[in-house]
Design a protein around this motif. Sequence first.
Motif, mmCIF file in Angstrom:
data_model
loop_
_atom_site.group_PDB
_atom_site.id
_atom_site.type_symbol
_atom_site.label_atom_id
_atom_site.label_comp_id
_atom_site.label_asym_id
_atom_site.label_seq_id
_atom_site.Cartn_x
_atom_site.Cartn_y
_atom_site.Cartn_z
ATOM 1 N N THR A 261 53.675 73.752 67.109
ATOM 2 C CA THR A 261 54.001 72.764 67.644
ATOM 3 C C THR A 261 52.597 71.975 68.075
ATOM 4 O O THR A 261 52.126 70.252 67.238
ATOM 5 N N LEU A 262 51.879 72.392 69.148
ATOM 6 C CA LEU A 262 50.455 71.376 69.225
ATOM 7 C C LEU A 262 49.570 71.527 67.605
ATOM 8 O O LEU A 262 48.579 70.523 67.612
ATOM 9 N N PHE A 263 49.448 72.480 67.391
ATOM 10 C CA PHE A 263 48.679 72.373 65.983
ATOM 11 C C PHE A 263 49.319 71.504 64.833
ATOM 12 O O PHE A 263 48.344 70.631 64.664
ATOM 13 N N ALA A 264 50.514 70.707 64.706
ATOM 14 C CA ALA A 264 51.159 69.746 63.854
ATOM 15 C C ALA A 264 51.237 68.931 64.080
ATOM 16 O O ALA A 264 50.130 67.679 63.302
ATOM 17 N N ILE A 265 50.928 68.734 66.310
ATOM 18 C CA ILE A 265 50.891 67.035 66.531
ATOM 19 C C ILE A 265 48.624 66.780 66.291
ATOM 20 O O ILE A 265 48.709 65.721 65.562
ATOM 21 N N ASN A 266 47.931 67.642 66.455
ATOM 22 C CA ASN A 266 46.811 67.476 66.505
ATOM 23 C C ASN A 266 46.235 67.193 65.055
ATOM 24 O O ASN A 266 45.702 66.554 64.431
ATOM 25 N N ALA A 267 46.334 68.263 64.579
ATOM 26 C CA ALA A 267 45.759 68.334 62.777
ATOM 27 C C ALA A 267 46.513 66.637 62.620
ATOM 28 O O ALA A 267 45.581 66.233 62.032
ATOM 29 N N SER A 268 47.724 66.782 62.365
ATOM 30 C CA SER A 268 48.658 65.342 61.682
ATOM 31 C C SER A 268 48.476 63.987 62.215
ATOM 32 O O SER A 268 47.713 63.245 61.606
ATOM 33 N N TYR A 269 47.358 64.591 63.330
ATOM 34 C CA TYR A 269 46.813 62.996 63.884
ATOM 35 C C TYR A 269 46.006 62.747 63.150
ATOM 36 O O TYR A 269 45.227 61.895 62.234
ATOM 37 N N ASN A 270 44.551 63.819 62.776
ATOM 38 C CA ASN A 270 43.428 63.578 62.360
ATOM 39 C C ASN A 270 43.692 63.741 60.720
ATOM 40 O O ASN A 270 42.964 62.759 60.181
ATOM 41 N N VAL A 271 45.197 63.959 60.178
ATOM 42 C CA VAL A 271 44.976 63.538 58.955
ATOM 43 C C VAL A 271 45.094 61.614 58.712
ATOM 44 O O VAL A 271 44.423 61.686 57.982
ATOM 45 N N VAL A 272 46.178 61.622 59.681
ATOM 46 C CA VAL A 272 45.996 60.188 59.548
ATOM 47 C C VAL A 272 45.307 58.870 59.821
ATOM 48 O O VAL A 272 44.918 58.072 59.172
ATOM 49 N N ALA A 273 44.373 59.500 60.756
ATOM 50 C CA ALA A 273 43.166 58.847 61.279
ATOM 51 C C ALA A 273 41.866 58.529 60.111
ATOM 52 O O ALA A 273 41.475 57.797 59.814
ATOM 53 N N PHE A 274 41.952 60.089 59.748
ATOM 54 C CA PHE A 274 40.382 59.903 58.611
ATOM 55 C C PHE A 274 41.319 59.313 57.231
ATOM 56 O O PHE A 274 40.574 59.034 57.020
ATOM 57 N N THR A 275 42.826 59.440 56.618
ATOM 58 C CA THR A 275 42.827 58.817 55.185
ATOM 59 C C THR A 275 42.630 57.278 55.620
ATOM 60 O O THR A 275 41.842 56.160 55.602
ATOM 61 N N ALA A 276 43.219 56.661 57.120
ATOM 62 C CA ALA A 276 43.114 54.916 57.579
ATOM 63 C C ALA A 276 41.093 54.461 57.336
ATOM 64 O O ALA A 276 41.183 53.857 56.664
ATOM 65 N N MET A 277 40.574 56.135 58.294
ATOM 66 C CA MET A 277 39.889 55.218 58.196
ATOM 67 C C MET A 277 38.498 55.074 57.159
ATOM 68 O O MET A 277 37.942 54.242 56.410
ATOM 69 N N GLY B 20 40.608 53.272 47.409
ATOM 70 C CA GLY B 20 41.263 54.183 47.232
ATOM 71 C C GLY B 20 41.392 55.479 47.572
ATOM 72 O O GLY B 20 41.371 56.613 47.927
ATOM 73 N N PHE B 21 39.767 55.136 46.768
ATOM 74 C CA PHE B 21 38.819 56.640 46.532
ATOM 75 C C PHE B 21 38.528 56.809 48.055
ATOM 76 O O PHE B 21 38.290 57.889 48.742
ATOM 77 N N GLY B 22 38.245 55.887 49.008
ATOM 78 C CA GLY B 22 38.292 56.565 50.946
ATOM 79 C C GLY B 22 39.175 57.051 51.191
ATOM 80 O O GLY B 22 39.101 57.723 52.015
ATOM 81 N N ALA B 23 40.604 56.505 50.736
ATOM 82 C CA ALA B 23 41.395 56.765 51.507
ATOM 83 C C ALA B 23 42.082 58.314 51.684
ATOM 84 O O ALA B 23 42.141 59.365 52.120
ATOM 85 N N LEU B 24 41.887 58.597 49.942
ATOM 86 C CA LEU B 24 41.978 59.737 49.444
ATOM 87 C C LEU B 24 40.663 60.537 50.253
ATOM 88 O O LEU B 24 40.766 61.925 50.199
ATOM 89 N N ALA B 25 39.160 60.333 50.179
ATOM 90 C CA ALA B 25 38.694 61.381 51.124
ATOM 91 C C ALA B 25 38.944 61.570 52.238
ATOM 92 O O ALA B 25 38.850 62.559 52.498
ATOM 93 N N GLY B 26 38.959 60.575 52.802
ATOM 94 C CA GLY B 26 39.537 60.732 54.113
ATOM 95 C C GLY B 26 40.576 61.909 54.356
ATOM 96 O O GLY B 26 41.046 62.780 55.475
ATOM 97 N N LEU B 27 41.661 61.138 54.262
ATOM 98 C CA LEU B 27 42.458 62.613 53.694
ATOM 99 C C LEU B 27 42.981 63.755 53.008
ATOM 100 O O LEU B 27 43.364 64.793 53.962
ATOM 101 N N ALA B 28 42.078 64.154 51.915
ATOM 102 C CA ALA B 28 40.287 65.231 51.812
ATOM 103 C C ALA B 28 40.090 65.517 53.661
ATOM 104 O O ALA B 28 40.708 67.139 53.337
#
Length: 130
Positions: A106-122, A76-84
């Motif tokens: 549009t490009l910002f939204a695609i690339n930034a949201s990829y990083n938010v999701v990827a870091f949350t998963a990581m 839980g903390f890991g997911a929150l830390a990744g999201l942050a």
Amino acid sequence: MGLDISWLGVLLAALATFVVGGLWYSVLFAKVWQREAGVTDEQLKRGTVRVFVGSFLLGLVMAVVLAAFIGDGGAGFGALAGLAAGAAWVAAALGINYLFERRSLTLFAINASYNVVAFTAMGAIIGALQ
């Protein structure tokens, strides 16, 4: 202070960036991303090994540092830390660059949201395995 890092967690987290990226930049947003980034089909065919090896090595770097930050906080903390980290550090930093480079929202939204999701998963993977 000792760091106990789950190297399996780091490896799986780095691989997760490929899974998320594969979905993001092929299934979900391929054509829009390609158009907004100005990347042609021909460009995508060149340098593939360098792109994938480099991306995996950088994914490992991100995962190791994220693991050190998460410690033994759990999934839980890991997911929150990744999201942050994904939203407040990576996406925000990309936003600054994109503003100065006059890149599209549009490009910002695609690339930034990829990083938010990827870091949350990581973060979730690392937190669960440490």
